[in-house]
Design a protein around this motif. Structure first.
Motif, PDB file in Angstrom:
ATOM      1  N   TYR A 211     -62.741  51.853 -35.199  1.00  0.00           N
ATOM      2  CA  TYR A 211     -61.861  52.012 -36.362  1.00  0.00           C
ATOM      3  C   TYR A 211     -61.237  53.406 -36.471  1.00  0.00           C
ATOM      4  N   SER A 213     -58.326  56.004 -35.435  1.00  0.00           N
ATOM      5  CA  SER A 213     -56.979  56.040 -34.869  1.00  0.00           C
ATOM      6  C   SER A 213     -56.949  56.984 -33.668  1.00  0.00           C
ATOM      7  N   LEU A 240     -56.839  50.204 -37.702  1.00  0.00           N
ATOM      8  CA  LEU A 240     -57.036  48.928 -38.399  1.00  0.00           C
ATOM      9  C   LEU A 240     -56.864  47.707 -37.505  1.00  0.00           C
ATOM     10  N   TYR A 243     -59.826  45.126 -37.294  1.00  0.00           N
ATOM     11  CA  TYR A 243     -60.023  44.325 -38.505  1.00  0.00           C
ATOM     12  C   TYR A 243     -58.973  43.223 -38.601  1.00  0.00           C
ATOM     13  N   LYS A 244     -57.725  43.566 -38.285  1.00  0.00           N
ATOM     14  CA  LYS A 244     -56.650  42.568 -38.356  1.00  0.00           C
ATOM     15  C   LYS A 244     -56.890  41.436 -37.360  1.00  0.00           C
ATOM     16  N   ILE A 264     -66.687  50.417 -41.988  1.00  0.00           N
ATOM     17  CA  ILE A 264     -65.325  50.944 -41.989  1.00  0.00           C
ATOM     18  C   ILE A 264     -65.343  52.472 -41.946  1.00  0.00           C
ATOM     19  N   GLN A 268     -60.763  53.784 -45.288  1.00  0.00           N
ATOM     20  CA  GLN A 268     -60.152  52.503 -44.951  1.00  0.00           C
ATOM     21  C   GLN A 268     -60.517  51.371 -45.915  1.00  0.00           C
ATOM     22  N   ALA A 271     -57.477  49.472 -47.445  1.00  0.00           N
ATOM     23  CA  ALA A 271     -56.683  48.832 -46.391  1.00  0.00           C
ATOM     24  C   ALA A 271     -57.379  47.590 -45.847  1.00  0.00           C
ATOM     25  N   VAL A 272     -58.696  47.668 -45.635  1.00  0.00           N
ATOM     26  CA  VAL A 272     -59.420  46.511 -45.102  1.00  0.00           C
ATOM     27  C   VAL A 272     -59.520  45.419 -46.166  1.00  0.00           C
ATOM     28  N   ILE A 275     -56.275  43.612 -45.949  1.00  0.00           N
ATOM     29  CA  ILE A 275     -56.186  42.758 -44.765  1.00  0.00           C
ATOM     30  C   ILE A 275     -56.848  41.410 -45.035  1.00  0.00           C
TER      31      ILE A 275
END
Length: 303
Positions: A211, A213, A240, A243-244, A264, A268, A271-272, A275
Motif C-alpha cells: 500500500y 506509493s 491504492l 485495494y481496488k 492500510i 488511507q 480512500a479505502v 473504494i
C-alpha cells in the motif's frame, strides 16, 4: 561509504575479547548508538546466540561470554550498522502473536500493527458467525503466512487458504505452517484470481497488501527500503491499486454475509472506505486505529 566501511571494520577488529556477557552487550550498545541504530538490536542478537530469554539474559550479565561466538556476534552488529541488515534477517525469525516465524528477504518482517488486524478478525468472526458454521478464510498476499497461520492456530475450526504471487514467499509460508503444525492451504496467484478461477466462495477476506506509493520510496527507512521485498511494499495509484483490485473481485468470491478486513497506510482510511462504498453502496466500512492512534485497519461486513 567505502571509508566508512573501512573505519567500521577497523573498529570492530580492534575490539578485545569480551570477558562477560555484560561486556559484549555494553560494547554493542555503544557501537549501535554511535551509528544511529537501535541499541536493542544487541539484546536480540545475544538472546539468539546464547539461546536465552530476555530475563535470562539480564540475569546472566556477569557470566563469561563464550569466545566461540564473539566473531559471529560482532559481525552481526557490524552488518546491521554497515548494510542496514535487519536483525530479524540475521537471526532468521521474528515473533508474531507469540509464535516464531521464519523470515528472509522474500517476505515482510512481521509488525505489531498486523497483530491488531488479526485480533479484529478473530473478534469479528466470533461475533458474526455461529460455532457450527463452516468458515472459509482467505489471506491475500500472505507473505510469511503470519495472518493465515495465526488465525488457524487461534481458531482451529477455520478453513484457511493463503494466496501469494511470490513463489519464494509461499515457500517460506509453507515452512512456517509446517513448523507450527497449521493446516493451511497455500495457493500461488494474483490476489483473489485463483478463487475467481475455481469458483470458490469464501466467508472472510483478510489482507495486508502492498500500500505504499512508489513515489514515497525515498521517504522510507533505509532498512525497509533496502531489505523488504518491493513486491510486498509498493502499489500504483497512490498505493491504492491493490485495494481496488481486491474489492473489484469480491463479488465473484464472496458469500453473504462476509467479513472483509484490510491493513492500510495511516493516511488511507477514507480512500479505502470509498473504494468499498463505490463497489458496495450498502456497505458500512469502518476505520480502526492502531495502538499509536493511527488509522490502520478498514473492515466491513457485507450482507
Amino acid at each position: 561509504m567505502k571509508n566508512k566501511r573501512k573505519s567500521l571494520k577497523k573498529l570492530v577488529s580492534n575490539v578485545e575479547q569480551f570477558t562477560t556477557i555484560w561486556g559484549a552487550r555494553h560494547w554493542a550498545s555503544l557501537f549501535l548508538q554511535e551509528h544511529g541504530c537501535e541499541k536493542g538490536v544487541a539484546d536480540i542478537l545475544l538472546m539468539h546466540l546464547l539461546s536465552m530469554s530476555q530475563s535470562q539474559l539480564l540475569a546472566a550479565m556477569q557470566d563469561d561470554f563464550p569466545q566461540d561466538i564473539q566473531e559471529t556476534f560482532m559481525e552481526g552488529i557490524y552488518q546491521h550498522v554497515d548494510k542496514g541488515t535487519p536483525v530479524q534477517h540475521l537471526i532468521g525469525y521474528e515473533y508474531f502473536y507469540g509464535r516464531k516465524f521464519a523470515v528472509n528477504p522474500h517476505v515482510l518482517i512481521p509488525r505489531p500493527e498486523t497483530e491488531e488486524l488479526v485480533e479484529l478478525v478473530l473478534r469479528e468472526i466470533k461475533a458474526g458467525f455461529s460455532k457450527d458454521d463452516e468458515i472459509l478464510v482467505v489471506d491475500i498476499g500472505t507473505g510469511s503466512g503470519i495472518i493465515g497461520i495465526t488465525l488457524k492456530k487461534e481458531l482451529p475450526a477455520l478453513h484457511v487458504k493463503a494466496v501469494d504471487i511470490s513463489k519464494d514467499a509461499l515457500q517460506t509460508a509453507k515452512q512456517n505452517a509446517q513448523d507450527l503444525n497449521a493446516d493451511v492451504e497455500f495457493v500461488e496467484g494474483d490476489f483473489l484470481s485463483p478463487l475467481v478461477e475455481s469458483g470458490q466462495r469464501v466467508d472472510v477476506i483478510v489482507s495486508n497488501p502492498p500500500y505504499i506509493s512508489p513515489e514515497d520510496e525515498t521517504s522510507l527507512d533505509d532498512v525497509v527500503r533496502k531489505h523488504d521485498p518491493k513486491l510486498a511494499l509498493f502499489a500504483e495509484d497512490e498505493g491504492l491499486a491493490a485495494y481496488k483490485k481486491i474489492v473489484s473481485q469480491l463479488p465473484e468470491v464472496m458469500n453473504r454475509p462476509a467479513l472483509v478486513a484490510f491493513e492500510i497506510g495511516h493516511q488511507q482510511g477514507v480512500a479505502v472506505q470509498e473504494i468499498i462504498k463505490h463497489k458496495f453502496p450498502k456497505a458500512e466500512p469502518k476505520v480502526m486505529q492502531d495502538i499509536n492512534q493511527k488509522d490502520r485497519i478498514v473492515y466491513s461486513w457485507m450482507k
